[in-house]
Every structure is written in C-alpha cells, then in structure tokens.
Design an enzyme around this catalytic site. Structure first.
Site, mmCIF file in Angstrom:
data_model
loop_
_atom_site.group_PDB
_atom_site.id
_atom_site.type_symbol
_atom_site.label_atom_id
_atom_site.label_comp_id
_atom_site.label_asym_id
_atom_site.label_seq_id
_atom_site.Cartn_x
_atom_site.Cartn_y
_atom_site.Cartn_z
ATOM 1 N N ARG A 11 0.817 -1.217 0.000
ATOM 2 C CA ARG A 11 0.000 0.000 0.000
ATOM 3 C C ARG A 11 0.851 1.267 0.000
ATOM 4 O O ARG A 11 0.326 2.368 -0.141
ATOM 5 C CB ARG A 11 -0.936 -0.009 1.214
ATOM 6 C CG ARG A 11 -1.947 -1.160 1.147
ATOM 7 C CD ARG A 11 -2.934 -1.095 2.261
ATOM 8 N NE ARG A 11 -3.739 0.117 2.118
ATOM 9 C CZ ARG A 11 -4.535 0.598 3.057
ATOM 10 N NH1 ARG A 11 -4.627 -0.019 4.200
ATOM 11 N NH2 ARG A 11 -5.224 1.681 2.851
ATOM 12 N N CYS A 12 2.155 1.115 0.143
ATOM 13 C CA CYS A 12 3.075 2.257 0.210
ATOM 14 C C CYS A 12 3.689 2.513 -1.166
ATOM 15 O O CYS A 12 4.286 1.613 -1.761
ATOM 16 C CB CYS A 12 4.171 1.965 1.242
ATOM 17 S SG CYS A 12 5.523 3.150 1.236
#
Length: 117
Positions: A11-12
C-alpha cells in the site's frame, strides 16, 4: 548475486517503487509483507545491525501509534523501541532491502540500488 529480501508494504508508494526498480533490473527479491508477517525482535535487531542505525531511526514517527505509545520519549531503550515495532509493525520504516550482510531503507526508492553492486 546475493539473495535479496524486501520488507514491503504494497500500500506504500515508496515500497512499490522500490520493488518496481528491482524487477526492472531482472531481480526477484523475496518479498516479506511485514504487516502480515511481522519480524520478531531478533530479526529487527539483525536488520538494525545491517542498516547500521539505532532503533529510533527505523521508527515512523508520523504514525498514530508513535504518539499514543509515547515513543518520542528519549529515555526509551532500543529494546523498548524494538518491542513496540514488533507489537505494531506499522511503525517500521519501509521499504527495507537486505542483500547479504547489508541493508538499506528505500526512501527514496532509488536507495535500494546502492547495495546491489
């Protein structure tokens, strides 16, 4: 080439960028989704040694847990900070690429290329 391990959070954007840089060079690191399978204290301590930094430098100070757990307290030991990261892996800076006895934090993602040569 030494085996590569990437401590990754999909998600980064920085973590995704680091993985893309590696894959663009034909490298396929072992990907550890550390939020799903958090490292234990011994693994974190070993990572810190490879990174050449103290536990405080691996903390994400912008996370809510950093504030709620009082991790800004300078009296906290590395062992206490490591324990907090084990319990709350979201606090661990990412991504981290490990190559043999070296490691680097991929911020910016291009940093991961430093230990490949």
């Amino acid at each position: 080439m030494t085996d590569l391990t990437l401590y990754h959070n999909p998600r980064c954007s920085k973590s995704r960028g680091a993985l893309e840089l590696l894959e663009a060079r034909g490298l396929a690191p072992t990907v550890v989704r550390y939020l799903e399978t958090p490292p234990d204290a011994a693994t974190l301590k070993a990572l810190l040694g490879k990174l050449g930094i103290g536990a405080r430098q691996l903390l994400r100070s912008g996370e809510d847990e950093y504030t709620s757990l009082g991790l800004a307290n300078p009296a906290l030991t590395d062992a206490q900070l490591i324990a907090a990261m084990v319990e709350h892996p979201k606090l661990i800076e990412r991504p981290i690429l490990v190559a043999g006895d070296k490691a680097v934090i991929g911020r910016p993602p291009e940093n991961v290329l430093e230990i490949l040569s």
